[in-house]
Design a protein around this motif. Structure first.
Motif, PDB file in Angstrom:
ATOM      1  N   THR A 134       0.664  -1.087  -0.493  1.00 34.85           N
ATOM      2  CA  THR A 134      -0.137   0.609   0.371  1.00 34.85           C
ATOM      3  C   THR A 134       0.753   1.508   0.024  1.00 34.85           C
ATOM      4  OG1 THR A 134      -0.381   0.038   2.334  1.00 34.85           O
ATOM      5  CG2 THR A 134      -1.850  -1.012   0.872  1.00 34.85           C
ATOM      6  N   GLY A 135       0.602   2.507   0.418  1.00 36.10           N
ATOM      7  CA  GLY A 135       0.783   3.381  -0.201  1.00 36.10           C
ATOM      8  C   GLY A 135       1.153   4.538  -1.216  1.00 36.10           C
ATOM      9  N   ASN A 136       0.959   5.340  -1.320  1.00 40.39           N
ATOM     10  CA  ASN A 136       1.062   6.492  -2.105  1.00 40.39           C
ATOM     11  C   ASN A 136       1.452   5.111  -3.577  1.00 40.39           C
ATOM     12  OD1 ASN A 136      -0.388   8.216  -0.805  1.00 40.39           O
ATOM     13  ND2 ASN A 136       1.414   9.141   0.114  1.00 40.39           N
ATOM     14  N   THR A 137       3.285   5.280  -3.228  1.00 42.76           N
ATOM     15  CA  THR A 137       3.790   4.967  -4.540  1.00 42.76           C
ATOM     16  C   THR A 137       3.267   4.196  -5.565  1.00 42.76           C
ATOM     17  OG1 THR A 137       5.689   5.061  -2.494  1.00 42.76           O
ATOM     18  CG2 THR A 137       6.030   4.092  -5.355  1.00 42.76           C
ATOM     19  N   PRO A 138       2.762   2.387  -4.765  1.00 43.92           N
ATOM     20  CA  PRO A 138       1.958   1.889  -6.175  1.00 43.92           C
ATOM     21  C   PRO A 138       0.780   2.121  -6.608  1.00 43.92           C
ATOM     22  CG  PRO A 138       2.131   1.375  -3.504  1.00 43.92           C
ATOM     23  CD  PRO A 138       2.505   2.155  -3.360  1.00 43.92           C
ATOM     24  N   GLN A 172      -1.386  -9.330   1.178  1.00 49.66           N
ATOM     25  CA  GLN A 172      -1.136  -8.707   2.136  1.00 49.66           C
ATOM     26  C   GLN A 172      -0.364  -8.186   2.325  1.00 49.66           C
ATOM     27  OE1 GLN A 172      -4.222  -7.794   4.941  1.00 49.66           O
ATOM     28  NE2 GLN A 172      -4.118  -4.901   4.668  1.00 49.66           N
ATOM     29  N   LEU A 173       0.483  -7.254   2.333  1.00 49.05           N
ATOM     30  CA  LEU A 173       2.209  -6.896   3.047  1.00 49.05           C
ATOM     31  C   LEU A 173       1.806  -6.146   3.994  1.00 49.05           C
ATOM     32  CD1 LEU A 173       5.120  -6.204   2.911  1.00 49.05           C
ATOM     33  CD2 LEU A 173       4.324  -4.402   1.688  1.00 49.05           C
ATOM     34  N   ASP A 174       0.753  -5.668   4.678  1.00 52.50           N
ATOM     35  CA  ASP A 174       1.096  -5.270   5.915  1.00 52.50           C
ATOM     36  C   ASP A 174      -0.191  -4.343   6.585  1.00 52.50           C
ATOM     37  OD1 ASP A 174       1.015  -2.662   4.060  1.00 52.50           O
ATOM     38  OD2 ASP A 174       3.390  -2.199   5.312  1.00 52.50           O
ATOM     39  N   GLU A 175      -0.527  -4.309   7.331  1.00 55.97           N
ATOM     40  CA  GLU A 175      -2.064  -4.202   8.701  1.00 55.97           C
ATOM     41  C   GLU A 175      -1.439  -3.061   9.167  1.00 55.97           C
ATOM     42  OE1 GLU A 175      -4.762  -2.168   8.321  1.00 55.97           O
ATOM     43  OE2 GLU A 175      -5.891  -3.744   6.658  1.00 55.97           O
ATOM     44  N   LEU A 209       7.418  -4.166  -3.171  1.00 55.71           N
ATOM     45  CA  LEU A 209       7.256  -3.486  -2.527  1.00 55.71           C
ATOM     46  C   LEU A 209       7.403  -1.662  -2.413  1.00 55.71           C
ATOM     47  CD1 LEU A 209      10.259  -5.635  -0.019  1.00 55.71           C
ATOM     48  CD2 LEU A 209       7.503  -6.089   0.329  1.00 55.71           C
ATOM     49  N   GLY A 210       7.303  -0.878  -1.081  1.00 48.55           N
ATOM     50  CA  GLY A 210       7.792   0.344  -1.193  1.00 48.55           C
ATOM     51  C   GLY A 210       8.476   0.394  -0.082  1.00 48.55           C
ATOM     52  N   ILE A 211       9.223   1.730  -0.020  1.00 52.78           N
ATOM     53  CA  ILE A 211      10.880   2.371   1.018  1.00 52.78           C
ATOM     54  C   ILE A 211       9.664   3.103   2.233  1.00 52.78           C
ATOM     55  CG2 ILE A 211      11.670   3.382  -0.415  1.00 52.78           C
ATOM     56  CD1 ILE A 211      14.397   2.260   1.822  1.00 52.78           C
ATOM     57  N   GLY A 212       9.745   2.767   3.427  1.00 47.99           N
ATOM     58  CA  GLY A 212       9.624   3.933   4.273  1.00 47.99           C
ATOM     59  C   GLY A 212      10.414   4.887   4.481  1.00 47.99           C
ATOM     60  N   GLY A 245      13.614   3.790   5.899  1.00 48.76           N
ATOM     61  CA  GLY A 245      14.206   3.057   5.381  1.00 48.76           C
ATOM     62  C   GLY A 245      13.290   0.921   5.955  1.00 48.76           C
ATOM     63  N   HIS A 246      12.399   1.776   6.054  1.00 46.24           N
ATOM     64  CA  HIS A 246      11.670   0.140   6.631  1.00 46.24           C
ATOM     65  C   HIS A 246      10.348  -0.128   5.306  1.00 46.24           C
ATOM     66  CE1 HIS A 246       6.844   2.791   7.740  1.00 46.24           C
ATOM     67  NE2 HIS A 246       7.169   2.227   6.534  1.00 46.24           N
ATOM     68  N   ILE A 247      10.835  -1.750   5.292  1.00 51.13           N
ATOM     69  CA  ILE A 247      10.411  -2.315   4.136  1.00 51.13           C
ATOM     70  C   ILE A 247       8.604  -3.538   5.072  1.00 51.13           C
ATOM     71  CG2 ILE A 247      10.149  -5.011   3.022  1.00 51.13           C
ATOM     72  CD1 ILE A 247      11.921  -2.415   1.593  1.00 51.13           C
ATOM     73  N   GLY A 248       7.402  -3.063   4.590  1.00 48.42           N
ATOM     74  CA  GLY A 248       6.227  -3.187   4.778  1.00 48.42           C
ATOM     75  C   GLY A 248       6.236  -2.181   6.466  1.00 48.42           C
ATOM     76  N   PHE A 249       5.976  -2.823   7.401  1.00 51.71           N
ATOM     77  CA  PHE A 249       5.955  -1.986   8.994  1.00 51.71           C
ATOM     78  C   PHE A 249       7.459  -3.225   9.462  1.00 51.71           C
ATOM     79  CE2 PHE A 249       1.650  -0.303   8.273  1.00 51.71           C
ATOM     80  CZ  PHE A 249       2.131   1.058   8.799  1.00 51.71           C
ATOM     81  N   ASN A 250       8.212  -3.720   8.851  1.00 51.32           N
ATOM     82  CA  ASN A 250       9.725  -3.773   8.855  1.00 51.32           C
ATOM     83  C   ASN A 250      10.090  -2.359   9.883  1.00 51.32           C
ATOM     84  OD1 ASN A 250      10.069  -6.830   9.456  1.00 51.32           O
ATOM     85  ND2 ASN A 250       8.707  -6.388   6.761  1.00 51.32           N
ATOM     86  N   SER A 284       4.391   9.784  10.087  1.00 52.39           N
ATOM     87  CA  SER A 284       4.272   9.933   8.054  1.00 52.39           C
ATOM     88  C   SER A 284       3.121   9.272   8.103  1.00 52.39           C
ATOM     89  CB  SER A 284       5.432   8.952   8.498  1.00 52.39           C
ATOM     90  OG  SER A 284       6.268   8.138   7.945  1.00 52.39           O
ATOM     91  N   ASN A 285       2.614   8.176   8.985  1.00 48.91           N
ATOM     92  CA  ASN A 285       1.351   7.677   8.682  1.00 48.91           C
ATOM     93  C   ASN A 285      -0.010   8.869   9.298  1.00 48.91           C
ATOM     94  OD1 ASN A 285       1.177   5.182   8.048  1.00 48.91           O
ATOM     95  ND2 ASN A 285       2.547   5.197   8.522  1.00 48.91           N
ATOM     96  N   ALA A 286       0.433  10.228  10.200  1.00 48.13           N
ATOM     97  CA  ALA A 286      -0.631  10.726  10.577  1.00 48.13           C
ATOM     98  C   ALA A 286      -1.150  11.214   9.098  1.00 48.13           C
ATOM     99  CB  ALA A 286       0.132  12.145  11.413  1.00 48.13           C
ATOM    100  N   ALA A 327      12.026  13.222  -2.061  1.00 49.02           N
ATOM    101  CA  ALA A 327      12.046  12.444  -0.189  1.00 49.02           C
ATOM    102  C   ALA A 327      12.115  11.192  -0.287  1.00 49.02           C
ATOM    103  CB  ALA A 327      10.100  12.700  -0.263  1.00 49.02           C
ATOM    104  N   LYS A 328      12.889  10.384  -1.034  1.00 47.91           N
ATOM    105  CA  LYS A 328      12.540   9.077  -1.046  1.00 47.91           C
ATOM    106  C   LYS A 328      14.791   9.153  -1.621  1.00 47.91           C
ATOM    107  CE  LYS A 328       9.601   7.106   0.859  1.00 47.91           C
ATOM    108  NZ  LYS A 328       8.687   6.288   0.194  1.00 47.91           N
ATOM    109  N   ALA A 329      15.051  10.247  -1.485  1.00 42.38           N
ATOM    110  CA  ALA A 329      16.607  10.057  -1.932  1.00 42.38           C
ATOM    111  C   ALA A 329      17.636  10.100  -1.362  1.00 42.38           C
ATOM    112  CB  ALA A 329      16.943  11.979  -3.080  1.00 42.38           C
TER     113      ALA A 329
HETATM  114  C1  GLP Z   1       3.908   2.108   4.605  1.00 38.88           C
HETATM  115  C2  GLP Z   1       3.872   1.460   4.734  1.00 38.88           C
HETATM  116  C3  GLP Z   1       4.816   0.727   3.547  1.00 38.88           C
HETATM  117  C4  GLP Z   1       4.930   1.465   2.547  1.00 38.88           C
HETATM  118  C5  GLP Z   1       5.292   3.230   3.059  1.00 38.88           C
HETATM  119  C6  GLP Z   1       5.438   4.391   1.923  1.00 38.88           C
HETATM  120  O1  GLP Z   1       3.877   2.884   6.586  1.00 38.88           O
HETATM  121  N1  GLP Z   1       4.058  -0.241   5.671  1.00 38.88           N
HETATM  122  O2  GLP Z   1       4.229  -0.558   3.243  1.00 38.88           O
HETATM  123  O3  GLP Z   1       5.790   1.114   1.584  1.00 38.88           O
HETATM  124  O4  GLP Z   1       4.930   3.343   4.099  1.00 38.88           O
HETATM  125  O5  GLP Z   1       4.876   4.559   1.422  1.00 38.88           O
HETATM  126  P1  GLP Z   1       4.572   5.317   0.847  1.00 38.88           P
HETATM  127  O6  GLP Z   1       4.138   4.989  -0.844  1.00 38.88           O
HETATM  128  O7  GLP Z   1       3.132   6.310   1.202  1.00 38.88           O
HETATM  129  O8  GLP Z   1       5.975   6.194   0.712  1.00 38.88           O
END
Ligand code: GLP
Length: 250
Positions: free
Chosen positions: A36-40, A65-68, A131-134, A137-142, A164-166, A201-203
């Protein structure tokens, strides 16, 4: 690792959709981890366009589903399962029976994580994890500190992830403090991994993930230990790569 520099977000989205479309076209029952997230979002839009041309493109496929978020109602519109349905699954006519979801309202987080790990085993080998990246550096919610062999589990969100989820939750106070994630160990079993990274922002975190030391403090660095990884990043996201004698982009 294959590294693809996309011109921009649209190009990234088209290329990511093409990777999935090729997989869907080559396997009768591919198993795909969905982020999930904006990237995909752009990738999902492109896949929906492809589905207009090939109406059976998703038939036979299984999705995980990757994360929840944890401890929220399953019909809470902010659940990530709900987000996936609204952004992709419903319009793609993918039946709920083809999707392996976390049960966000499960009373016992550890039991729910084990149930999910078993359910993933039943779904079959993971053919691809997208996958996306937080920003941390998180992957999913790792979150930072996650071990490369970590299982699917319930985790405590870090203050940065809560921040960042606010926006999605309306305020920091409203963001659940715990979440479920496929573990890095679970993800490492995928036959292929596709990481999508977009925007300036991800650079910095992409630089740390690709060229910094491999460390649990930057969970995305674990991807460098996997076999079959494709990174698709746009030009803004790659701005800091290759400057310090690190891997050059091609
Ligand atoms: C979230 C999700 C991640 C996602 C990341 C990046 O917190 N848990 O799975 O990859 O943040 O999100 P975005 O693509 O909106 O930057």
């Amino acid at each position: 690792m294959q590294f693809i520099v996309a011109h921009d977000y649209e190009d990234l989205s088209r290329r990511a959709a093409r990777v999935l479309a090729d997989l869907l076209g080559s396997l009768p029952k591919p198993v795909i981890v969905l982020p999930t997230g904006n990237t995909p979002l752009g990738m999902y839009r492109e896949l929906l366009k492809l589905a207009l041309v090939d109406r059976v493109i998703f038939s036979g496929a299984g999705f995980i589903q990757l994360d929840e978020y944890a401890s929220i109602d399953e019909d809470d519109w902010r659940s990530l399962a709900g987000w996936l349905r609204r952004s992709f699954l419903d319009d793609a006519n993918i039946s709920p029976s083809s999707v392996t979801n976390f049960r966000s309202s499960a009373p016992d987080g550890a039991m729910e994580a084990s149930r999910m790990e078993r359910a993933i085993g039943t779904a079959g080998e993971i053919d691809i994890s997208v996958l996306g990246i937080g920003l941390n550096g998180h992957i999913g919610f790792n979150e930072p500190g996650s071990a490369a062999d970590s299982p699917t589990r319930i985790v405590q969100l870090t203050p940065q992830s809560i921040r960042s989820n606010a926006e999605y939750w309306g305020s920091e106070a409203a963001v659940p403090r715990q979440a479920y994630t496929l573990g890095l160990g679970t993800l490492s079993r995928a036959r292929r991994t596709l990481l999508l990274v977009s925007g300036a922002a991800k650079a910095q975190i992409l630089h740390a993930a690709m060229e910094g030391s491999v460390t649990p403090q930057v969970p995305a660095t674990f991807l460098r230990q996997l076999q079959n990884v494709t990174v698709i990043a746009d030009r803004e996201a790659v701005a800091l790569l290759g400057r310090e004698g690190g891997p050059r982009l091609c």
